[in-house]
Design a protein around this motif. Structure first.
Motif, PDB file in Angstrom:
ATOM      1  N   SER A 138       0.840  -1.201   0.000  1.00  0.00           N
ATOM      2  CA  SER A 138       0.000   0.000   0.000  1.00  0.00           C
ATOM      3  C   SER A 138       0.870   1.245   0.000  1.00  0.00           C
ATOM      4  O   SER A 138       1.508   1.576   1.001  1.00  0.00           O
ATOM      5  CB  SER A 138      -0.922   0.006   1.226  1.00  0.00           C
ATOM      6  OG  SER A 138      -1.792  -1.110   1.190  1.00  0.00           O
ATOM      7  N   PRO A 189      -4.095  -0.979  -9.006  1.00  0.00           N
ATOM      8  CA  PRO A 189      -4.090   0.438  -9.412  1.00  0.00           C
ATOM      9  C   PRO A 189      -2.701   0.984  -9.706  1.00  0.00           C
ATOM     10  O   PRO A 189      -2.503   1.673 -10.703  1.00  0.00           O
ATOM     11  CB  PRO A 189      -4.721   1.142  -8.207  1.00  0.00           C
ATOM     12  CG  PRO A 189      -5.587   0.100  -7.575  1.00  0.00           C
ATOM     13  CD  PRO A 189      -4.868  -1.199  -7.769  1.00  0.00           C
ATOM     14  N   GLN A 473     -10.417  -3.586  -5.233  1.00  0.00           N
ATOM     15  CA  GLN A 473     -10.975  -2.238  -5.094  1.00  0.00           C
ATOM     16  C   GLN A 473     -12.491  -2.369  -5.010  1.00  0.00           C
ATOM     17  O   GLN A 473     -13.203  -2.148  -5.987  1.00  0.00           O
ATOM     18  CB  GLN A 473     -10.578  -1.360  -6.281  1.00  0.00           C
ATOM     19  CG  GLN A 473      -9.119  -0.937  -6.277  1.00  0.00           C
ATOM     20  CD  GLN A 473      -8.820   0.005  -7.430  1.00  0.00           C
ATOM     21  OE1 GLN A 473      -8.915  -0.363  -8.596  1.00  0.00           O
ATOM     22  NE2 GLN A 473      -8.456   1.233  -7.106  1.00  0.00           N
ATOM     23  N   ASP A 526     -18.055  -2.277   2.422  1.00  0.00           N
ATOM     24  CA  ASP A 526     -17.250  -2.648   1.263  1.00  0.00           C
ATOM     25  C   ASP A 526     -18.006  -3.713   0.477  1.00  0.00           C
ATOM     26  O   ASP A 526     -18.295  -4.795   0.993  1.00  0.00           O
ATOM     27  CB  ASP A 526     -15.887  -3.178   1.695  1.00  0.00           C
ATOM     28  CG  ASP A 526     -14.998  -2.084   2.261  1.00  0.00           C
ATOM     29  OD1 ASP A 526     -15.327  -0.898   2.055  1.00  0.00           O
ATOM     30  OD2 ASP A 526     -13.986  -2.413   2.911  1.00  0.00           O
ATOM     31  N   SER A 533     -13.052  -4.548 -10.700  1.00  0.00           N
ATOM     32  CA  SER A 533     -13.626  -3.220 -10.476  1.00  0.00           C
ATOM     33  C   SER A 533     -13.426  -2.273 -11.649  1.00  0.00           C
ATOM     34  O   SER A 533     -14.151  -1.278 -11.763  1.00  0.00           O
ATOM     35  CB  SER A 533     -13.010  -2.600  -9.212  1.00  0.00           C
ATOM     36  OG  SER A 533     -11.601  -2.518  -9.341  1.00  0.00           O
ATOM     37  N   ASP A 534     -12.455  -2.546 -12.521  1.00  0.00           N
ATOM     38  CA  ASP A 534     -12.202  -1.648 -13.643  1.00  0.00           C
ATOM     39  C   ASP A 534     -12.930  -2.088 -14.912  1.00  0.00           C
ATOM     40  O   ASP A 534     -12.709  -1.529 -15.978  1.00  0.00           O
ATOM     41  CB  ASP A 534     -10.700  -1.559 -13.922  1.00  0.00           C
ATOM     42  CG  ASP A 534     -10.147  -2.850 -14.507  1.00  0.00           C
ATOM     43  OD1 ASP A 534     -10.716  -3.916 -14.204  1.00  0.00           O
ATOM     44  OD2 ASP A 534      -9.153  -2.789 -15.257  1.00  0.00           O
ATOM     45  N   GLY A 560     -16.030   4.252  -4.977  1.00  0.00           N
ATOM     46  CA  GLY A 560     -15.108   3.191  -5.360  1.00  0.00           C
ATOM     47  C   GLY A 560     -14.671   3.335  -6.803  1.00  0.00           C
ATOM     48  O   GLY A 560     -15.141   4.209  -7.542  1.00  0.00           O
ATOM     49  N   ALA A 561     -13.756   2.469  -7.246  1.00  0.00           N
ATOM     50  CA  ALA A 561     -13.178   2.573  -8.591  1.00  0.00           C
ATOM     51  C   ALA A 561     -14.228   2.431  -9.682  1.00  0.00           C
ATOM     52  O   ALA A 561     -14.252   3.201 -10.649  1.00  0.00           O
ATOM     53  CB  ALA A 561     -12.086   1.519  -8.760  1.00  0.00           C
TER      54      ALA A 561
END
Length: 760
Positions: A138, A189, A473, A526, A533-534, A560-561
């Protein structure tokens, strides 16, 4: 005696102006060249940073910050056994040991360690099937954009460090497994940001070399001179230095936001516009050199004749791109000023630096056209000037309308059969435009952005095989504590949702547990989606999730993403609805003022909109059936429209200003033929140059730029070769003097020097 003194004074003034202009531009080049090379250091490529503050995902992100001490940018390392077997204890131990050593590795330049930019240590998570490992690092999001000693941002440099370290310590890459028997990929990411920056890295070198090389080749073919093309290229390079300097300083001062795609478009736009303006000026200069003896007098006439159309062209494009300021997205909004700065730089270079360079040899300036140097046909040829700025044709001057060349013959054909020509071309364009619905601009997944194999995309695919794809994500729901249970139940019922859990403060990737974190009476849920997520699947899931959540708790926020991607697409669709009519309104006003005619302005605008629709229709067919592209973002047709309509009107402006000039003298029938015959070659050359420069965007392996490259390049060629060469002149010839309504030109009685009649 007074005449001699006056001539000497004029020579001195001319020399001073030339020297000052060249020195000023060389000073700009010395500073601007360095700034151009540093543009990548002031780029911002995070899509979330471009969203408006009113977007739901932006408000959710703001509320979510209260739940964590530090915002993070995850860098994910996914490893799997080379033989597809379960990961052994020995492999797990080796990966844990490697992950523990990463934070202590030295930064580039040796000033500190990676621990200075990481939030906690790397977390190693085995997959449920036992066949893969996930290592989560992270990065501190607040420091991710800092520039390190290697002139790279923290994110890019850290991802490079991970990939280098994996290969050196574990022998693990996407293609090699070493003695440990593991393949490894860096994704997430941070991985996507690093690979995107690497792809955009070609803008400073490869893109410019390809664009300038293509332009140089075309100019050599156009001018058939070994010297003149380099003068034009030099003008474009210095214009790019000026644009780069201004944009760099503004981006550095946070006045505007520059991303990779804006930088690429800036480079192409400056080169293309500079060469286009140079072609127009040089063509008129060459024409005037056939009528006057001294190059300085020819340049003065050329500048007087070209200033209005070039200024109108630059003003039209600047006004068009500045309409992007109405965008809700920061990336689109900033492209407007960036592109406007580029066009203004091209305009200044073409009208100041280029004339100075062309006049350096003085009376011997014709040598730059060698071996086809233009010279006056006679001692008195063309010495009469017309009030409108052009020289009056004399008996010694050949009429361009009688030219035996390609454009002379084409112009006479248009003059003979205008109605059949414009009807046929309009029907062909309408047929191409009928395929417009096949152009899919509903959005694309982040993994589809890359046109070549990259580590981040391959790693995401492996990650999805062994871990919940959306866990990296998750979508985030910020809701009042008393509504949390009902919202969680509603979210769980949404198709495409894998799991819903309250945020407990556990580090990313680690198993959760404990009581939910409560901030000001709110909790964070969450929501893990089954799709990455993308991806567009996750975007559709989040869209349904918002509906379900808002039905239970109207004030809840979904972020979120995937939500950011959804909001980006919604903002782009809104921009399309707002900016397109604005651009059309701005351009029609400019055309009316320039041509002093309502009818001519409407004809040009309708023709160029039809051309754009045809280009987009053909692009839809090519993208789907030939190139097999997965679709396009909504911003693609927006950018294509702004550039194609503005640039397409450019060529019509070049043509129509000359047609109006000739029509004022000999009537519209003759003016159309003569204007097309005179401008056909130079405008076509300009169109080919601009198409070649935009096509050069295709060397950057990114979907968005490849699509823009094709649409604009094809659209410019269509506009140059069909709309401006056939449709517009045929329409104007058919409508006749009424084209200029309501100006006095529409009511004048014209006695043409000759009529355009069919030849045997």
């Amino acid at each position: 005696m007074l005449s001699m003194l006056s001539n000497r004074r004029a020579v001195v003034v001319r020399v001073v102006l030339v020297v000052v202009s060249i020195l000023a531009w060389f000073a700009i080049g010395s500073v601007g060249g360095a700034a151009q090379g540093k543009l990548s250091q002031v780029q911002e490529n995070d899509a979330a940073a471009f969203l408006p503050s009113s977007a739901e995902s932006t408000r959710a992100a703001e509320a979510s910050r209260a739940f964590v001490e530090d915002e993070t940018l995850p860098a994910l390392v996914v490893l799997e056994d080379a033989d597809g077997a379960a990961v052994s204890d020995e492999q797990v131990a080796a990966v844990r040991s490697w992950a523990q050593d990463v934070p202590g590795a030295a930064l580039p330049g040796g000033d500190g360690t990676w621990a200075d930019h990481l939030v906690g240590e790397g977390v190693v998570v085995p997959s449920e099937d036992g066949e893969a490992l996930l290592v989560v690092f992270s990065l501190d999001a607040a420091e991710a954009d800092q520039i390190l000693a290697d002139d790279e941002r923290v994110t890019t440099s850290f991802v490079t460090e991970l990939r280098t370290s994996l290969e050196a310590e574990l022998g693990a890459t996407a293609t090699t497994s070493g003695d440990l028997g593991l393949h490894a990929w860096v994704t997430g990411p941070a991985g996507f940001v690093a690979d995107l920056v690497t792809a955009f890295g070609g803008i400073d070198g490869v893109l410019l070399l390809v664009a300038l090389g293509a332009v140089l080749l075309i100019l050599v073919l156009v001018y058939r001179s070994p010297l003149l093309p380099f003068v034009v290229i030099l003008t474009a390079v210095f214009a790019l230095c000026l644009a780069g300097l201004v944009v760099y300083e503004l981006a550095k001062g946070d006045v505007l936001v520059l991303n990779g795609q804006s930088q690429g478009i800036l480079s192409i736009l400056v080169v293309g516009a500079s060469v286009d303006y140079a072609l127009l000026l040089v063509a008129r200069y060459r024409e005037e050199l056939r009528h006057v003896d001294h190059p300085a007098a020819a340049m003065r006439r050329a500048l007087r004749a070209c200033l209005e159309p070039i200024a109108a062209s630059a003003g039209t494009v600047i006004a068009g791109v500045l309409c992007l300021l109405l965008s809700d997205l920061g990336s689109n909004r900033s492209l407007g000023p960036v592109a406007a700065i580029g066009i203004a730089s091209a305009f200044l270079a073409a009208l100041t630096l280029l004339p100075a360079l062309l006049l350096i040899p003085g009376r011997r300036a014709r040598v730059l056209f060698w071996p086809r140097a233009p010279r006056p046909a006679s001692a008195t040829a063309g010495e009469v000037e017309h009030p409108h700025g052009a020289h009056e044709l004399t008996a010694a001057d050949p009429d361009p309308a009688d030219s035996p060349g390609l454009w002379g013959r084409l112009a006479r054909w248009v003059g003979r059969r205008p109605r059949s020509i414009w009807v046929t071309t309009a029907l062909v364009l309408a047929a191409a435009a009928a395929f417009l619905p096949s152009f899919d601009a509903s959005g694309t997944s982040q993994s589809d952005v890359f046109l070549t194999d990259v580590d981040a995309v391959a790693g995401e695919e492996v990650l999805a095989e062994h871990f919940p794809a959306g866990a990296v994500q998750p979508a985030v729901v910020i809701v009042d504590q008393e509504d949390a249970q009902a919202v969680a139940a509603a979210a769980q019922d949404v198709e495409g949702v894998e799991s819903v859990a309250p945020y407990t403060g556990a580090p990313g990737g680690a198993p959760g547990g404990g009581e939910p974190v409560v901030v000001d009476g709110q909790v964070r849920l969450d929501v893990v989606t089954t799709a990455p997520s993308d991806s567009q699947e996750a975007v559709r899931t989040v869209e349904a999730l918002r509906t379900a959540v808002h039905d239970v708790a109207p004030d809840a926020l979904v972020g979120g993403a995937a939500a950011e991607q959804l909001d980006t697409q919604l903002a782009s669709q809104r921009d399309l609805r707002v900016i397109v009519p604005t651009v059309l309104a701005v351009i029609i006003v400019i055309l009316m003022l320039l041509l002093r005619s309502v009818v001519a302005a409407l004809l040009l605008l309708v023709a160029n909109v039809l051309s754009f629709a045809a280009a987009l229709g053909v692009a839809g067919l090519v993208f789907e059936h030939v190139l097999d592209f997965p679709g396009a973002d909504p911003v693609v047709p927006l950018f294509a429209f702004v550039f194609l309509v503005a640039l397409g009107v450019d060529y019509s402006i070049f043509l129509m200003t000359r047609v109006r000039e000739e029509s004022a003298r000999d009537g519209t029938a003759v003016g159309v033929v003569r204007g097309l015959a005179v401008t056909g070659g130079v405008i076509t050359s300009a169109g080919v140059v601009l198409a070649a420069t935009f096509a050069a965007l295709g060397v950057i392996p990114l979907l968005f730029l490849a699509q823009i490259a094709f649409i604009v390049a094809f659209g410019v060629l269509l506009d140059t070769l069909v709309v401006r060469s056939l449709l517009v002149p045929a329409l104007v010839r058919d409508v006749g003097d009424r084209t200029w309504w309501p100006s006095a030109l529409a009511r004048r009685e014209h006695h043409a020097r000759h009529e355009v009649e069919p030849r045997a």
